[in-house]
Design an enzyme around this catalytic site. Structure first.
Site, PDB file in Angstrom:
ATOM      1  N   GLY A 184       0.844  -1.200   0.000  1.00  0.00           N
ATOM      2  CA  GLY A 184       0.000   0.000   0.000  1.00  0.00           C
ATOM      3  C   GLY A 184       0.875   1.244   0.000  1.00  0.00           C
ATOM      4  N   GLY A 225      23.335  -7.320  21.866  1.00  0.00           N
ATOM      5  CA  GLY A 225      22.198  -6.606  22.451  1.00  0.00           C
ATOM      6  C   GLY A 225      21.563  -7.411  23.576  1.00  0.00           C
ATOM      7  N   ALA A 226      21.686  -6.901  24.823  1.00  0.00           N
ATOM      8  CA  ALA A 226      21.055  -7.574  25.970  1.00  0.00           C
ATOM      9  C   ALA A 226      19.740  -6.897  26.286  1.00  0.00           C
ATOM     10  N   ILE A 229      14.824  -8.875  23.195  1.00  0.00           N
ATOM     11  CA  ILE A 229      14.999  -9.986  22.251  1.00  0.00           C
ATOM     12  C   ILE A 229      16.237 -10.789  22.621  1.00  0.00           C
ATOM     13  N   GLU A 270      26.645  -6.497  25.194  1.00  0.00           N
ATOM     14  CA  GLU A 270      25.797  -5.318  25.383  1.00  0.00           C
ATOM     15  C   GLU A 270      26.676  -4.071  25.439  1.00  0.00           C
ATOM     16  N   VAL A 310      30.767  -3.606  19.646  1.00  0.00           N
ATOM     17  CA  VAL A 310      31.097  -4.490  18.531  1.00  0.00           C
ATOM     18  C   VAL A 310      31.561  -3.662  17.335  1.00  0.00           C
ATOM     19  N   ALA A 344      20.473  -8.147  17.767  1.00  0.00           N
ATOM     20  CA  ALA A 344      19.196  -7.706  18.366  1.00  0.00           C
ATOM     21  C   ALA A 344      19.451  -6.399  19.108  1.00  0.00           C
ATOM     22  N   GLY A 371      17.748  -3.497  18.676  1.00  0.00           N
ATOM     23  CA  GLY A 371      16.615  -2.590  18.591  1.00  0.00           C
ATOM     24  C   GLY A 371      15.967  -2.660  17.217  1.00  0.00           C
ATOM     25  N   HIS A 404      -6.185 -17.617  48.343  1.00  0.00           N
ATOM     26  CA  HIS A 404      -5.036 -18.329  48.919  1.00  0.00           C
ATOM     27  C   HIS A 404      -5.117 -19.794  48.534  1.00  0.00           C
TER      28      HIS A 404
HETATM   29  P1  FAD Z   1       4.115  -4.993  12.617  1.00  0.00           P
HETATM   30  O1  FAD Z   1       3.738  -6.119  13.491  1.00  0.00           O
HETATM   31  O2  FAD Z   1       5.525  -4.871  12.193  1.00  0.00           O
HETATM   32  O3  FAD Z   1       3.163  -5.088  11.349  1.00  0.00           O
HETATM   33  C1  FAD Z   1       3.262  -4.209  10.271  1.00  0.00           C
HETATM   34  C2  FAD Z   1       2.748  -4.913   9.040  1.00  0.00           C
HETATM   35  O4  FAD Z   1       2.636  -3.964   7.998  1.00  0.00           O
HETATM   36  C3  FAD Z   1       3.663  -6.021   8.521  1.00  0.00           C
HETATM   37  O5  FAD Z   1       2.925  -7.166   8.219  1.00  0.00           O
HETATM   38  C4  FAD Z   1       4.272  -5.416   7.269  1.00  0.00           C
HETATM   39  O6  FAD Z   1       4.582  -6.387   6.291  1.00  0.00           O
HETATM   40  C5  FAD Z   1       3.143  -4.528   6.797  1.00  0.00           C
HETATM   41  N1  FAD Z   1       3.547  -3.423   5.931  1.00  0.00           N
HETATM   42  C6  FAD Z   1       4.558  -2.550   6.114  1.00  0.00           C
HETATM   43  N2  FAD Z   1       4.576  -1.625   5.124  1.00  0.00           N
HETATM   44  C7  FAD Z   1       3.546  -1.924   4.303  1.00  0.00           C
HETATM   45  C8  FAD Z   1       3.040  -1.342   3.119  1.00  0.00           C
HETATM   46  N3  FAD Z   1       3.544  -0.217   2.615  1.00  0.00           N
HETATM   47  N4  FAD Z   1       1.993  -1.940   2.519  1.00  0.00           N
HETATM   48  C9  FAD Z   1       1.437  -3.057   3.037  1.00  0.00           C
HETATM   49  N5  FAD Z   1       1.866  -3.635   4.171  1.00  0.00           N
HETATM   50  C10 FAD Z   1       2.901  -3.071   4.795  1.00  0.00           C
HETATM   51  N6  FAD Z   1       5.809  -7.123  21.595  1.00  0.00           N
HETATM   52  C11 FAD Z   1       5.066  -7.418  22.662  1.00  0.00           C
HETATM   53  O7  FAD Z   1       4.221  -6.611  23.060  1.00  0.00           O
HETATM   54  N7  FAD Z   1       5.202  -8.617  23.325  1.00  0.00           N
HETATM   55  C12 FAD Z   1       6.109  -9.535  22.931  1.00  0.00           C
HETATM   56  O8  FAD Z   1       6.215 -10.600  23.539  1.00  0.00           O
HETATM   57  C13 FAD Z   1       6.922  -9.244  21.802  1.00  0.00           C
HETATM   58  N8  FAD Z   1       7.820 -10.140  21.369  1.00  0.00           N
HETATM   59  C14 FAD Z   1       8.570  -9.846  20.252  1.00  0.00           C
HETATM   60  C15 FAD Z   1       9.511 -10.780  19.841  1.00  0.00           C
HETATM   61  C16 FAD Z   1      10.288 -10.517  18.731  1.00  0.00           C
HETATM   62  C17 FAD Z   1      11.311 -11.544  18.271  1.00  0.00           C
HETATM   63  C18 FAD Z   1      10.093  -9.308  18.004  1.00  0.00           C
HETATM   64  C19 FAD Z   1      10.898  -9.037  16.770  1.00  0.00           C
HETATM   65  C20 FAD Z   1       9.165  -8.385  18.413  1.00  0.00           C
HETATM   66  C21 FAD Z   1       8.407  -8.643  19.562  1.00  0.00           C
HETATM   67  N9  FAD Z   1       7.475  -7.721  20.041  1.00  0.00           N
HETATM   68  C22 FAD Z   1       6.727  -8.012  21.141  1.00  0.00           C
HETATM   69  C23 FAD Z   1       7.246  -6.432  19.373  1.00  0.00           C
HETATM   70  C24 FAD Z   1       5.988  -6.534  18.488  1.00  0.00           C
HETATM   71  O9  FAD Z   1       6.166  -7.577  17.550  1.00  0.00           O
HETATM   72  C25 FAD Z   1       5.744  -5.211  17.785  1.00  0.00           C
HETATM   73  O10 FAD Z   1       5.644  -4.192  18.746  1.00  0.00           O
HETATM   74  C26 FAD Z   1       4.444  -5.285  17.006  1.00  0.00           C
HETATM   75  O11 FAD Z   1       4.469  -6.309  16.049  1.00  0.00           O
HETATM   76  C27 FAD Z   1       4.170  -3.951  16.298  1.00  0.00           C
HETATM   77  O12 FAD Z   1       2.953  -4.023  15.636  1.00  0.00           O
HETATM   78  P2  FAD Z   1       2.645  -3.155  14.330  1.00  0.00           P
HETATM   79  O13 FAD Z   1       1.306  -3.610  13.873  1.00  0.00           O
HETATM   80  O14 FAD Z   1       2.881  -1.745  14.609  1.00  0.00           O
HETATM   81  O15 FAD Z   1       3.752  -3.590  13.276  1.00  0.00           O
HETATM   82  P1  NAD Z   2      15.919  -3.356  22.839  1.00  0.00           P
HETATM   83  O1  NAD Z   2      15.887  -1.916  22.654  1.00  0.00           O
HETATM   84  O2  NAD Z   2      15.050  -3.997  23.871  1.00  0.00           O
HETATM   85  O3  NAD Z   2      17.411  -3.828  23.181  1.00  0.00           O
HETATM   86  C1  NAD Z   2      18.499  -3.553  22.366  1.00  0.00           C
HETATM   87  C2  NAD Z   2      19.748  -3.644  23.200  1.00  0.00           C
HETATM   88  O4  NAD Z   2      20.853  -3.595  22.334  1.00  0.00           O
HETATM   89  C3  NAD Z   2      19.893  -2.481  24.179  1.00  0.00           C
HETATM   90  O5  NAD Z   2      20.213  -2.976  25.453  1.00  0.00           O
HETATM   91  C4  NAD Z   2      20.991  -1.645  23.577  1.00  0.00           C
HETATM   92  O6  NAD Z   2      21.754  -0.949  24.531  1.00  0.00           O
HETATM   93  C5  NAD Z   2      21.816  -2.714  22.881  1.00  0.00           C
HETATM   94  N1  NAD Z   2      22.629  -2.211  21.781  1.00  0.00           N
HETATM   95  C6  NAD Z   2      22.330  -1.257  20.886  1.00  0.00           C
HETATM   96  N2  NAD Z   2      23.337  -1.096  20.005  1.00  0.00           N
HETATM   97  C7  NAD Z   2      24.288  -1.988  20.362  1.00  0.00           C
HETATM   98  C8  NAD Z   2      25.562  -2.331  19.834  1.00  0.00           C
HETATM   99  N3  NAD Z   2      26.043  -1.707  18.779  1.00  0.00           N
HETATM  100  N4  NAD Z   2      26.280  -3.292  20.442  1.00  0.00           N
HETATM  101  C9  NAD Z   2      25.784  -3.937  21.538  1.00  0.00           C
HETATM  102  N5  NAD Z   2      24.576  -3.652  22.076  1.00  0.00           N
HETATM  103  C10 NAD Z   2      23.846  -2.707  21.493  1.00  0.00           C
HETATM  104  O7  NAD Z   2      15.654  -3.978  21.383  1.00  0.00           O
HETATM  105  P2  NAD Z   2      15.409  -5.463  20.921  1.00  0.00           P
HETATM  106  O8  NAD Z   2      15.732  -6.436  21.997  1.00  0.00           O
HETATM  107  O9  NAD Z   2      16.059  -5.584  19.601  1.00  0.00           O
HETATM  108  O10 NAD Z   2      13.846  -5.476  20.706  1.00  0.00           O
HETATM  109  C11 NAD Z   2      13.239  -4.580  19.758  1.00  0.00           C
HETATM  110  C12 NAD Z   2      11.873  -4.171  20.186  1.00  0.00           C
HETATM  111  O11 NAD Z   2      10.983  -5.271  20.190  1.00  0.00           O
HETATM  112  C13 NAD Z   2      11.880  -3.568  21.557  1.00  0.00           C
HETATM  113  O12 NAD Z   2      11.353  -2.279  21.492  1.00  0.00           O
HETATM  114  C14 NAD Z   2      11.000  -4.420  22.378  1.00  0.00           C
HETATM  115  O13 NAD Z   2      10.104  -3.682  23.150  1.00  0.00           O
HETATM  116  C15 NAD Z   2      10.228  -5.267  21.379  1.00  0.00           C
HETATM  117  N6  NAD Z   2      10.160  -6.614  21.952  1.00  0.00           N
HETATM  118  C16 NAD Z   2       9.339  -6.801  22.998  1.00  0.00           C
HETATM  119  C17 NAD Z   2       9.281  -8.037  23.612  1.00  0.00           C
HETATM  120  C18 NAD Z   2       8.404  -8.226  24.788  1.00  0.00           C
HETATM  121  O14 NAD Z   2       7.551  -7.376  25.025  1.00  0.00           O
HETATM  122  N7  NAD Z   2       8.539  -9.309  25.551  1.00  0.00           N
HETATM  123  C19 NAD Z   2      10.067  -9.085  23.135  1.00  0.00           C
HETATM  124  C20 NAD Z   2      10.910  -8.842  22.068  1.00  0.00           C
HETATM  125  C21 NAD Z   2      10.934  -7.595  21.474  1.00  0.00           C
END
Ligand code: FAD
Ligand code: NAD
Length: 475
Positions: free
Chosen positions: A122, A188-189, A192, A211, A245, A276, A278, A451
């Protein structure tokens, strides 16, 4: 099929698909466009969260935690297992099934809410027009009365470290390993790094987490991050702080990761490297000329507190806008926008968004840390309760961690709740509800908790804030 809709949502992740469903419930005609394609080329709604984020990571965390507990905890219950083994292929098959079920479920939900799903790209044009390009290249121009941008985010790359999709991967690649790497490095600690590092560590990978910052989990309450670091160390996660790194190079004996820390230049050789560090907003080829939508210097779509962009009737929600990149934050924004479009009240309380890290023990919090509250000039009172003193936690062989409550010393209002321990991600819901209603610690103290449950730990932490805990000595 009509090319005109009341609402077009671009992006079908956890921010976009709820926006589309709520708009449908509000009797609007809605299309949701999503371009996600899986490795096999199949389309799927659900975005990062369902396809390559929240859901698959939790499936792997669950499987590997069971294995870990079978190895380390079952004996204490009297359960002996000879020949315990782990089948990575079976774990991956289960995960893939859960993902498929979840993403296909969205199409059923769309059907129920009258949402038209469109798979492809889109692009927002001027005049509330959206150019839709199907995966086969066919183009159509659609007309909307409102457009919701929900295009999400993508992994941040690291200069000097090129993804190859096999040995150097992002979080999606790290969910797909077909075998346990012998030596693993995670850069990245953050959330993820800890979740996926835990998955592969539990299966035996020698795991080093590099980290850049000197402080571990700086966003969490200080006591929580200290307790978490202790547990991760015990589990064998080798977390190295202050590690910058420089580069990763593929050589015959593995991936060479060059970094500097306080001791100088270091090299680590591993079989797999996960980056990982960010995520960044994803808006590639989203905005046509004159769309009227602005991006900020970090690439986020600029919105006001109601998720309105600078262009009339164009909204943006989820990871592509400011705020924490969390699925539940995006979902609430999507729902609120769909309600605002029809003139209904829509609200997202940004002060009360829970964070959960699904490691073992789980880590969860909402509101201010003790450090943040004090830095904001608040006089605080603190109540803590260890799970070791909870009968239910002991019965579960899960006495690690604690609940901590931060309240204003004068008004007694709860400012933050921080939990590390069993089911922390579930327990935090009570804290969120309490804070949503501006509860005081006394409100929690006077609420009956069944409880024996883990939730009693939160009750006791509230009592401890006034030195009235029953199941621990008050100091
Ligand atoms: P997205 O989920 O990224 O969805 C965006 C969608 O838009 C995608 O399908 C993409 O293909 C589509 N899109 C993009 N541009 C276009 C375009 N121009 N046209 C059509 N389609 C398009 N968050 C939590 O709250 N709890 C968790 O446990 C958690 N675990 C995570 C674990 C991992 C490994 C990762 C990577 C992320 C995790 N997150 C978690 C973060 C969470 O996945 C995101 O915050 C969330 O998916 C964001 O939702 P969104 O709808 O904004 O974007
Ligand atoms: P994050 O921001 O949680 O962590 C990234 C880490 O990488 C930070 O601690 C940062 O200081 C470190 N970092 C950055 N640059 C670096 C470098 N050059 N060398 C070493 N360390 C470095 O990001 P993430 O873990 O990649 O996750 C991305 C997003 O997805 C987050 O915003 C998180 O909220 C979301 N997420 C959420 C969940 C959950 O809710 N359980 C799970 C996975 C991901």
């Amino acid at each position: 099929m009509s090319d005109s809709f009341d609402v077009i949502v671009i992006g079908g992740g956890p921010a976009g698909y709820p926006a589309a469903i709520r708009a449908g419930q509000n009797k609007l005609s809605v299309a949701c466009i999503d371009e996600w394609q899986n490795r096999d080329g199949s389309s799927a709604f659900g975005g990062t969260c369902l396809n390559a984020g929240c859901i698959p990571s939790k499936a792997l965390l669950e499987s590997t935690e069971l294995y870990y507990r079978a190895q380390h905890e079952f004996a204490a219950h009297g359960v002996g297992i000879d020949g315990l083994r782990f089948d990575v292929a079976a774990m991956q098959k289960r995960k893939a099934g859960i993902v498929r079920q979840s993403t296909q479920g969205i199409l059923q939900l769309f059907k129920g809410a009258g949402v038209t799903p469109l798979t492809g790209h889109g692009r927002l044009l001027a005049g509330l027009k959206v150019e839709f390009t199907a995966h086969d290249g066919a183009k159509r121009t659609l007309q909307a009365k409102h457009v919701v941008l929900a295009t999400g985010s993508e992994p941040m790359p690291l200069r000097g470290v090129a993804f190859d999709g096999d040995r150097i991967v992002d979080s999606w690649g790290a969910l797909e390993f077909a075998e346990v790497p012998k030596r693993l490095c995670v850069i990245g600690a953050g959330v993820i790094g800890l979740e996926l590092g835990s998955v592969w560590r539990r299966l035996g990978a020698e795991t080093v987490v590099l980290e850049a910052l000197e402080q571990f989990l700086p966003m969490a309450d200080g006591q929580l991050s200290k307790e978490a670091a202790r547990h991760f160390k015990k589990q064998g996660l080798d977390i190295r702080l202050g590690a910058k790194v420089g580069a990763a190079t593929m050589k015959s004996d593995g991936v060479h990761v060059a970094y500097t820390d306080a001791k100088g230049e270091q090299t680590l050789v591993v079989d797999r490297l996960i980056v990982a560090i960010g995520r960044r907003p994803f808006t590639k080829e989203l905005l046509g000329k004159d769309s009227g939508v602005a991006l900020d210097e970090r690439g986020f779509v600029v919105v006001d507190e109601h998720c309105r962009t600078g262009a009339a009737d164009i909204w943006a929600v989820g990871d592509c806008v400011r705020g924490p990149m969390l699925a539940h934050k995006g979902k609430e924004e999507g729902i609120a926008v769909a309600d605002r479009i029809v003139g209904r009240f829509g609200e997202v309380n940004y002060k009360v968004i829970p964070s959960v890290i699904y490691t073992a023990p789980e880590i969860a919090w909402v509101g201010q840390t003790e450090e943040q509250a004090k830095a904001a000039g608040r006089q605080c009172k603190i109540g803590s309760f260890p799970f070791a003193a909870s009968g239910r936690a002991r019965a579960m062989e899960a006495g690690a961690g604690f609940c901590k409550l931060v309240a204003d010393a004068g008004s007694d209002e709860i400012l933050g709740i921080h939990i590390i321990g069993p089911m922390a991600g579930e327990l935090i819901a009570e804290a969120v509800l309490a804070m949503e209603y501006s509860a005081s610690s006394e409100d929690l103290q006077r609420t009956i908790h069944a409880h024996p449950t883990l939730s009693e730990a939160l009750h006791e932490a509230a009592l401890a804030a006034d030195k009235r805990a029953i199941d621990i000595p008050n100091r």
